[in-house]
Each structure stands twice: as C-alpha cells, then as structure tokens.
Design an enzyme around this catalytic site. Structure first.
Site, PDB file in Angstrom:
ATOM      1  N   CYS B 234      76.010   4.394 -36.363  1.00 33.46           N
ATOM      2  CA  CYS B 234      76.689   3.150 -35.961  1.00 33.46           C
ATOM      3  C   CYS B 234      77.433   3.449 -34.675  1.00 33.46           C
ATOM      4  O   CYS B 234      76.827   3.881 -33.704  1.00 33.46           O
ATOM      5  CB  CYS B 234      77.601   2.629 -37.067  1.00 33.46           C
ATOM      6  SG  CYS B 234      78.932   3.751 -37.539  1.00 33.46           S
ATOM      7  N   ARG B 239      80.504   3.057 -40.560  1.00 34.53           N
ATOM      8  CA  ARG B 239      79.622   2.013 -41.092  1.00 34.53           C
ATOM      9  C   ARG B 239      78.290   2.627 -41.528  1.00 34.53           C
ATOM     10  O   ARG B 239      77.673   2.189 -42.490  1.00 34.53           O
ATOM     11  CB  ARG B 239      79.384   0.926 -40.033  1.00 34.53           C
ATOM     12  CG  ARG B 239      80.571  -0.005 -39.852  1.00 34.53           C
ATOM     13  CD  ARG B 239      80.325  -1.005 -38.736  1.00 34.53           C
ATOM     14  NE  ARG B 239      80.403  -0.400 -37.416  1.00 34.53           N
ATOM     15  CZ  ARG B 239      80.175  -1.048 -36.270  1.00 34.53           C
ATOM     16  NH1 ARG B 239      79.828  -2.326 -36.303  1.00 34.53           N
ATOM     17  NH2 ARG B 239      80.297  -0.437 -35.117  1.00 34.53           N
TER      18      ARG B 239
END
Lengths: 100, 278
Positions: B234, B239
């Site tokens: 990410c 994430r």
C-alpha cells in the site's frame, strides 16, 4: 501517515490552493457528535477514506476535485449518505445531522 | 486454519475481558484514542514509537521487541487479541508483526474499535496493571515479509496487489484522501499490479467480509492467480497487512508477503518502472 489526524477545522499550515478540502461538522439533536465515523466514497461508490469526528463533531478530507459521497456512521444509527462536490483551492463546508 | 483461529467477535471479547491468558492489545497510530477510552484490560501499543526503529527505517530489533512485550506484561503463551482504529489497519499490521517475530497465538478482534463503538459497548480510561514478563521472540519470519528487490523481480511473475484506493493507484493522489497530499516522489503503481483496495475486504462496520465474498473479490473479480506467490503493498504497509491477513490468514493462501516499504519506498526509488494512468 495513513491514520487520521486530529480533526480540527484550523487551516494553519495547509496550502489550501493545492488541496480540494471537504470538511464539516456532524451533529445529533443539534449537538456536535464526536466519535462518529465519516467515510468518503468516490463517484462510483468506492470507499476512499474514513475519519472519526473530533469532540466538536468536526471532520475533514483532502479529496480530489469532483463528486463524492459522505457516509456517516454513528453509534446505534443507520448509515447516512450526503452528496458533496470538492473544488481545487476551495474549502467545501458540509454539515451532517444524524437523526436523534 | 479457520476463521475462528485468527478472528474473534466483539461478543467473544466482551465475554473474555478477564480471562487469564488472554490479553487485549489496542494498536493505533493516534495513541490519544486509547487514552480517551479503550476496552477494559487492554494494553496500548504505538505502531510507530513502539514497533518502528526511531533512527533507521525498519522495525525494532528482536531484542527490543522482547523488551517491549516483557514491559507490557505479555507472555509467550498468552493469546493476544489485537484491535484498533482505522478499520484495524494498525492492528492487522501488528498482527503481521507479531507473526513476523513468531508469536504463536494472536488473533484480531473483528471490526476493531469501530465495531465496538458502533455497538455502543463500554470503554474505560483505567490503565491495566500487568506484571512484567520475560518474553522471547523468534528470528523474523521472512516468508511473510517482502523487500524492494524481490518486489521489483516480481513484476510480471508473481501477483502484486496494490491495496490503495483507486485514485492513489492511478496516480491521481499520493496519499489517502484524509491526509495532505505529500510523501513519495512519484505517483502511480508498480506495473502488473492488480488494484484491490483494502476496503473491499471489509464491511462498513470494519468487520471482514465472508470467505466466499473474499475469494470472489480476489480470484474472480480481480484475477488473482492462486498458483503464484503474492506480494501486497500500500503506502506504508499497514493497509496491505489488512489484505495480507485476508489472503493468508482467512483464505489460507500459502505464499503471501507484505511489502512494508510499500509506495513510500517504491515511489521514491530511482529508475524503477512505474505505471501512471492519469
């Protein structure tokens, strides 16, 4: 960083001309609602970002110019969608009222 | 491995707040969240000051991780239940990190802090007192951590999954939309990467989607080739920890790595290939 910064409406230190800011206040029964979750969805309904409102109910997004939807989640309430259009160099103020 | 081995529900957590051998750990970027209220008995970890080296860009050493967990009162045989804000991004990152250092029994609280709050469950400001322990970590399990060279070599050969938002993937934005637009030198994505935003793996309340929904999302819709290894990335690696969790822990895919350097590293490298759609 990827986390949400403190949500205040102070614009000090931010070059507004380069940003497309969407911000506002979430309230319930006329009082500011802290701890609500505001999700920013793009024009296709895709999730883009989420912030938690401050104690004064404030939220802010640095979006891109265009049409967005704000989805507000509050404890024990149905999600509430609000349409908003972000403009480069502008601060678009959008307030959200969660049904009491 | 099944869902019950790696995820607990808010109801389960509420029933086990005082169960010996179970430790709740809140992991946030913004530690003031913990200070304003947390689940009873939960200890606090700061993903940055506790889990990242403060000088070089890397994780804390095995010895420092051992000292950290010992000071927090976490034992090797404790069941660690991680939860946090941002839809468990940083809790998922900590989960991956605990696995990296070999903690055997760690689970995520499904939905994290958000689900707990939206349910209207109780939070406390009382800080738990836990006796210090003598924690022993293992050497880093590099089978779940990807570095930049391996990521560059994976172009066109392995699955690369970019889990950022579509606008970050296309190069329109450099950072998530709730942050000022700064950071990496270049915008865009790694060539051949599939874009499956982390958020597609989660419901509005932050809980993970069902195994069937997840498999449909990654395999049928995105075209993930499950016969090949996968690297998720990410912007800074949290994430993608969330997606690593979905692929490796929930769907049981064997060879899945998290590239924690992610776009803030890749998008600043000299001479590497970048695709930009806008």
């Amino acid at each position: 960083m990827c986390g949400a910064p403190a949500q205040t409406l102070d614009l000090e230190g931010i070059d507004v001309a380069k940003e497309s800011i969407v911000q506002g206040t979430v309230s319930r029964g006329g009082s500011p609602l802290g701890g609500a979750y505001v999700r920013l969805l793009d024009s296709s309904g895709e999730f883009t970002a989420e912030v938690v409102t401050s104690a004064t109910g404030a939220f802010r997004f640095f979006a891109a110019p265009g049409d967005w939807t704000l989805r507000t989640l509050a404890p024990k309430a149905a999600p509430l969608d609000t349409a908003v259009t972000a403009v480069l160099g502008d601060v678009v103020e959008t307030d959200v009222e969660v049904p009491a | 491995m099944s869902r019950a081995d790696v995820l607990v529900t808010a109801d389960w957590a509420a029933d086990n707040l005082n169960t010996p051998g179970i430790v709740l750990v809140e992991v946030d970027e913004d530690t003031s969240a913990y200070d304003t209220g947390h689940i009873e008995g939960a200890v606090k970890l700061d993903w940055k000051s506790d889990l990242q080296d403060q000088v070089i860009r890397d994780f804390v050493s095995k010895e420092k991780f051992e000292a950290l967990l010992s000071a927090k009162g976490i034992s090797n045989d404790d069941t660690v239940i991680l939860y946090g804000g941002n839809n468990n991004w940083f809790a998922a990152y900590a989960y991956w990190y605990f696995k990296l250092y070999g903690h055997s029994d760690v689970k995520l609280l499904d939905g994290g802090r958000k689900k707990w709050e939206l349910d209207g469950r109780e939070l406390t400001t009382d800080t738990p007192a836990r006796d210090k322990t003598s924690y022993t970590a293992k050497e880093q399990d590099k089978t779940i951590r990807a570095f930049r060279d391996e990521t560059i070599e994976a172009i066109g050969k392995k699955n690369l999954i970019d889990v950022r938002s579509p606008d970050e993937f296309s190069g329109k934005l450099l950072a998530p939309a709730h942050l000022p637009q700064e950071q990496s030198q270049r915008a865009g994505h790694i060539p051949t990467a599939l874009n499956v935003p982390w958020s597609k793996a989660a419901n509005d309340d932050g809980t993970f989607r069902s195994d069937d929904e997840l498999r449909k999302l990654y395999v049928e819709e995105a075209g993930l080739d499950t016969s090949k290894p996968t690297i998720a990335y990410c912007r800074i690696g949290e994430r993608s920890s969330h997606t690593w969790f979905a692929l490796h822990e929930l769907l049981g895919e064997k060879d899945v790595k998290n590239y924690d350097g992610s776009w803030t590293e890749y998008g600043s490298l000299v001479g590497v290939p970048v695709e930009k759609d806008v």
